[in-house]
Design a protein around this motif. Structure first.
Motif, short mmCIF file in Angstrom:
data_model
loop_
_atom_site.label_atom_id
_atom_site.label_comp_id
_atom_site.label_asym_id
_atom_site.label_seq_id
_atom_site.Cartn_x
_atom_site.Cartn_y
_atom_site.Cartn_z
N MET A 118 2.31 56.84 -6.60
CA MET A 118 3.66 57.06 -6.10
C MET A 118 4.60 57.36 -7.27
O MET A 118 4.43 56.85 -8.37
CB MET A 118 4.16 55.84 -5.33
CG MET A 118 3.45 55.59 -4.03
SD MET A 118 4.27 54.33 -3.03
CE MET A 118 4.16 52.92 -4.12
N ARG A 119 5.61 58.16 -7.00
CA ARG A 119 6.63 58.47 -7.98
C ARG A 119 7.97 57.95 -7.49
O ARG A 119 8.26 58.00 -6.29
CB ARG A 119 6.71 59.98 -8.23
CG ARG A 119 5.50 60.52 -8.98
CD ARG A 119 5.50 62.03 -9.04
NE ARG A 119 4.36 62.52 -9.82
CZ ARG A 119 3.97 63.78 -9.85
NH1 ARG A 119 4.63 64.68 -9.14
NH2 ARG A 119 2.95 64.15 -10.56
N PHE A 120 8.77 57.47 -8.42
CA PHE A 120 10.03 56.84 -8.07
C PHE A 120 11.19 57.67 -8.61
O PHE A 120 11.04 58.44 -9.56
CB PHE A 120 10.09 55.41 -8.63
CG PHE A 120 8.96 54.54 -8.15
CD1 PHE A 120 9.09 53.80 -6.99
CD2 PHE A 120 7.77 54.47 -8.86
CE1 PHE A 120 8.05 53.01 -6.55
CE2 PHE A 120 6.73 53.67 -8.43
CZ PHE A 120 6.87 52.95 -7.26
N SER A 121 12.36 57.47 -7.98
CA SER A 121 13.54 58.22 -8.39
C SER A 121 14.16 57.70 -9.67
O SER A 121 15.06 58.33 -10.22
CB SER A 121 14.60 58.18 -7.27
OG SER A 121 14.98 56.85 -6.99
N VAL A 122 13.73 56.55 -10.15
CA VAL A 122 14.27 55.97 -11.38
C VAL A 122 13.34 56.30 -12.53
O VAL A 122 12.17 56.64 -12.34
CB VAL A 122 14.45 54.44 -11.25
CG1 VAL A 122 15.45 54.12 -10.17
CG2 VAL A 122 13.12 53.76 -10.96
N SER A 123 13.88 56.19 -13.74
CA SER A 123 13.10 56.48 -14.94
C SER A 123 13.33 55.35 -15.94
O SER A 123 14.47 54.89 -16.10
CB SER A 123 13.55 57.81 -15.54
OG SER A 123 12.79 58.12 -16.68
N ALA A 169 10.26 48.73 -21.39
CA ALA A 169 11.16 49.78 -20.89
C ALA A 169 11.44 49.54 -19.43
O ALA A 169 10.53 49.22 -18.64
CB ALA A 169 10.55 51.17 -21.10
N GLY A 170 12.71 49.70 -19.04
CA GLY A 170 13.12 49.52 -17.66
C GLY A 170 14.15 50.55 -17.25
O GLY A 170 14.54 51.41 -18.02
N ALA A 171 14.60 50.43 -15.99
CA ALA A 171 15.50 51.43 -15.43
C ALA A 171 16.95 51.20 -15.79
O ALA A 171 17.79 52.07 -15.57
CB ALA A 171 15.36 51.47 -13.90
N GLY A 172 17.29 50.06 -16.36
CA GLY A 172 18.68 49.79 -16.70
C GLY A 172 18.84 48.41 -17.31
O GLY A 172 17.88 47.64 -17.46
N GLU A 173 20.09 48.09 -17.65
CA GLU A 173 20.38 46.82 -18.31
C GLU A 173 20.04 45.64 -17.41
O GLU A 173 19.39 44.68 -17.84
CB GLU A 173 21.85 46.79 -18.71
CG GLU A 173 22.26 45.55 -19.50
CD GLU A 173 23.75 45.55 -19.81
OE1 GLU A 173 24.16 44.76 -20.67
OE2 GLU A 173 24.49 46.33 -19.19
N LEU A 174 20.47 45.69 -16.15
CA LEU A 174 20.21 44.59 -15.23
C LEU A 174 18.72 44.47 -14.93
O LEU A 174 18.18 43.36 -14.84
CB LEU A 174 21.00 44.81 -13.94
CG LEU A 174 20.84 43.73 -12.85
CD1 LEU A 174 21.28 42.37 -13.40
CD2 LEU A 174 21.64 44.09 -11.61
N MET A 436 24.89 50.52 -10.55
CA MET A 436 24.48 51.73 -11.24
C MET A 436 23.02 52.02 -10.96
O MET A 436 22.22 51.09 -10.81
CB MET A 436 24.72 51.59 -12.75
CG MET A 436 26.18 51.59 -13.15
SD MET A 436 26.42 51.48 -14.94
CE MET A 436 25.96 49.77 -15.21
N GLU A 437 22.66 53.30 -10.93
CA GLU A 437 21.29 53.73 -10.76
C GLU A 437 21.09 55.03 -11.52
O GLU A 437 22.03 55.79 -11.74
CB GLU A 437 20.94 53.92 -9.28
CG GLU A 437 21.77 54.99 -8.59
CD GLU A 437 21.38 55.18 -7.14
OE1 GLU A 437 20.43 54.52 -6.70
OE2 GLU A 437 22.04 55.97 -6.46
#
Length: 513
Positions: A118-123, A169-174, A436-437
């Motif tokens: 699966m592919r996700f909209s986040v990076s 590595a993650g999609a954001g600070e939170l 945020m996203e």
């Protein structure tokens, strides 16, 4: 039997194992079944390549023999053992976590084709380095990170080959904050030491370069490469998965019909590369545009190897490439295999790819967050000022019906987003809420070279009789105004990576006839 596993769920506090959670697409799964496990990583190599090699990706995938120890039905936080689960149902399988990291295909036939991940909209665009408080606790930290990575499909981790740091590595600070907290609970010694967040950038090109030449160290092999940017809509389709690069025939048809590629070029794609794992498909392509080149199949694997290396670490700041097409326009390959081995071809091809990139007016691309802030109308001014101070832009206003609240939406660079939610709460006395996203990638304005470097590069190109290069010439106009935003970012990235601050130019890598 065919089961697609999409997530790994921890069994519980008393056990360190995982439940492979997925859906049964055919057959019936029972405890004690002998199955073959095909992890998603086994197909990633094949998914990047075009041509005939990818058509046999299924049967050639590496499989692992395993036994289903237990079959459970997942009911919220509880799981109940069952005797069998027929197709169409969601199932939990215990005993397969040794061979699965995040997702994969479970089957009982060796000829089964694996299902795509699966592919996700986040990076995963924000990274931190983790370190154990004490040296002897590093093994516990690595085990905890591997265990947590199984449960979160959007988290990636690796060990930096130069600094030997454990990078998360993650999609954001939170997202990273939650991940680090969970990892701290798994380590047994508390929270690890976390470095400052680092943002991942991408490199691309703005123009089509001239054909550049690179020779092997023995001067017996020559490669001619040209770089050009891919169409923005094509890059978006590749990242979203709308174009299946595994199907070479269908991809060639789409490229020729919808994006104006020459038909014989679309059919001679050697390799796709530069994907972000689950975040999207490959966005860089290597095309064979040669005519009657001799002994070319003998060096194809080595050229592809070099192409992947450059896509992972470009010539500007050693960041990944995005949306670049490389054309192999000609090649002179020695007929003796002893003189065209990997030690000769790979370094020469790497230099050719980097020279072509640097001659095509390279640019830096930064990730952008889409933010949404809900707040009382009285605090609209301070929040908009905070957005503008972080290089963001407000794009939408809307009123929440029946309330005195406003919704403000816009985009902001990921590098400027750290602490934004806290600032919004502080400016509004806790009455505003920000979310945020990941939204998209946006090119950073300006040349990647400082004005002095751009001027030097231009003079060098004129001296060689090639004229002013597109990449070098782009920076000369900014000499009076100082370094551009892109040049400042590139300098910071290269300094952080312990690279020379001066960005190389095309002449650094290319050879002359």
């Amino acid at each position: 039997l065919c089961v697609y596993v999409s997530k790994m769920v921890p069994i519980g506090k008393k056990s360190k194992g995982f439940i492979a959670c997925g859906r049964v697409y055919s057959g019936t799964v029972r405890p004690g079944d002998k199955v073959l496990v095909i992890p998603a990583s086994a197909t990633s190599q094949s998914s990047e390549e075009g041509g005939e090699e990818s058509k046999a990706a299924g049967p050639k995938c590496k499989t692992y023999a395993a036994t289903v120890q237990r079959v459970v039905a997942l009911l919220g936080a509880k799981h109940i053992a069952v005797d069998e689960v027929p197709c169409g149902n969601v199932v939990g399988l215990i005993g397969l976590d040794k061979h699965l990291l995040k997702c994969g295909t479970i089957t009982d036939a060796a000829s089964t084709w694996p299902m795509k991940a699966m592919r996700f909209s986040v990076s995963p665009v924000v990274r931190v380095a983790l370190k154990a408080p004490k040296q002897h606790q590093n093994a516990q930290l690595h085990n905890a990170v591997r265990a947590y990575s199984k449960t979160d499909p959007c988290v990636q981790h690796h060990v930096d080959p130069e600094t030997h740091e454990l990078v998360l590595a993650g999609a954001g600070e939170l997202h990273l904050e939650v991940a680090v907290t969970s990892i701290g609970m798994l380590t047994g010694f508390g929270a690890p030491v976390v470095s400052q967040p680092v943002v991942s950038y991408r490199e691309t090109v703005r123009e089509t370069s001239e054909v550049v030449l690179a020779k092997s160290s023995n001067k017996l092999n020559r490669l001619f490469i040209r770089a050009s940017p891919l169409d923005a809509t094509l890059v978006a389709s590749l990242e979203s998965g709308d174009i299946d690069t595994d199907d070479a025939t269908a991809t060639a048809r789409v490229l020729a019909k919808e994006y104006g590629w020459e038909a014989h070029h679309a059919k001679r794609i050697w390799c796709w590369a530069g994907n972000d794992g689950e975040a999207g498909g490959p966005t860089n392509v290597l095309v064979d545009c040669t005519t009657a080149a001799q002994n070319l199949p003998a060096i194809k694997a080595n050229v592809i190897n070099a192409f992947r290396q450059v896509c992972d670490a470009g010539g500007v700041a050693s960041e990944r490439l995005r949306g670049v097409r490389f054309d192999l326009t000609d090649a002179m390959v020695h007929r003796d295999p002893a003189h065209r081995g990997p030690s000769q071809i790979v370094p020469a091809a790497c230099r050719a790819f980097k020279a072509a990139q640097l001659a095509a007016n390279p640019a830096l691309v930064q990730p952008m967050f889409r933010f949404t802030v809900q707040l009382p109308e009285a605090y609209q001014g301070p929040v908009q000022s905070a957005v503008a101070g972080r290089c963001g832009a407000v794009e939408e206003f809307s009123v929440v019906e029946g309330t005195p609240l406003l919704n403000i939406a816009g985009r902001m660079p990921v590098a400027k987003s750290f602490g934004f939610a806290g600032d919004v709460r502080g400016l509004s006395s806790g009455r505003a809420c920000a979310a945020m996203e990941f939204d998209t990638w946006q090119e950073v304005d300006g040349s990647v070279w400082s004005p002095d470097a751009a001027s030097t590069a231009t003079k060098g190109r004129k001296k060689n009789g090639a004229g002013a290069g597109a990449g070098a010439g782009a920076g000369t106009a900014e000499a009076a105004a100082g370094a551009s935003a892109a040049a400042e970012l590139v300098a910071q990235i290269r300094e952080r990576k312990n690279l020379p601050v001066a960005v190389p130019v095309a002449d650094t890598y290319r050879d002359v006839l």
